[in-house]
Design a protein around this motif. Sequence first.
Motif, short mmCIF file in Angstrom:
data_model
loop_
_atom_site.label_atom_id
_atom_site.label_comp_id
_atom_site.label_asym_id
_atom_site.label_seq_id
_atom_site.Cartn_x
_atom_site.Cartn_y
_atom_site.Cartn_z
N GLY A 49 -0.11 14.58 -2.51
CA GLY A 49 0.93 13.86 -1.77
C GLY A 49 2.34 14.10 -2.27
O GLY A 49 2.69 15.19 -2.68
N VAL A 50 3.13 13.03 -2.28
CA VAL A 50 4.55 13.10 -2.60
C VAL A 50 4.84 12.47 -3.96
O VAL A 50 4.37 11.38 -4.26
N GLY A 51 5.60 13.17 -4.78
CA GLY A 51 6.09 12.60 -6.04
C GLY A 51 5.03 12.47 -7.10
O GLY A 51 3.98 13.09 -7.05
N TRP A 55 -3.56 8.01 -11.58
CA TRP A 55 -5.00 8.21 -11.48
C TRP A 55 -5.72 6.96 -11.94
O TRP A 55 -5.36 6.36 -12.96
N ALA A 56 -6.74 6.55 -11.23
CA ALA A 56 -7.59 5.42 -11.63
C ALA A 56 -9.03 5.91 -11.62
O ALA A 56 -9.54 6.33 -10.59
N ASP A 90 -0.18 8.60 -4.75
CA ASP A 90 1.12 9.25 -4.87
C ASP A 90 2.23 8.21 -4.85
O ASP A 90 1.98 7.01 -4.75
N SER A 91 3.47 8.67 -4.94
CA SER A 91 4.61 7.75 -5.03
C SER A 91 4.84 6.94 -3.76
O SER A 91 5.53 5.93 -3.78
N LEU A 92 4.25 7.36 -2.64
CA LEU A 92 4.37 6.60 -1.39
C LEU A 92 3.23 5.61 -1.21
O LEU A 92 3.18 4.88 -0.22
N GLU A 96 -6.07 9.36 -2.36
CA GLU A 96 -7.17 10.30 -2.16
C GLU A 96 -8.23 9.91 -3.18
O GLU A 96 -7.90 9.59 -4.33
N SER A 97 -9.48 9.87 -2.79
CA SER A 97 -10.50 9.46 -3.74
C SER A 97 -11.73 10.35 -3.64
O SER A 97 -11.92 11.06 -2.66
#
Length: 110
Positions: A49-51, A55-56, A90-92, A96-97
Amino acid sequence: MASCAVLVAAPGAQALASPSTSTPFISCFSEAINQTRGDVECGTASSFGVGADTWAWTVNYITSTASTSDDLSFICGKGDTYEIGMIITDSLGDTESGWTSISCRTGIPE
């Protein structure tokens, strides 16, 4: 190269639903440390994504505090199999997983 990390459920952590398919952007491997313990190392895609990404990781559907980066490692036990999950944000706030499973490798280290 055995690294140790403690897996702890985050306060108020909830078990995640069992996933139905594996995702190829997580890769894990296990190496023997001795007859009863092994080392699991996991990694994932480094960007999404953006920026800046976060992570988890989950281990057996419980949030892991062992890593907040795109790498996860922990000591595993003989005969154990682990379900490894990961969510990239991502920063927005888009996510995704994916998940994979790995069995602990023990025995004589190579």
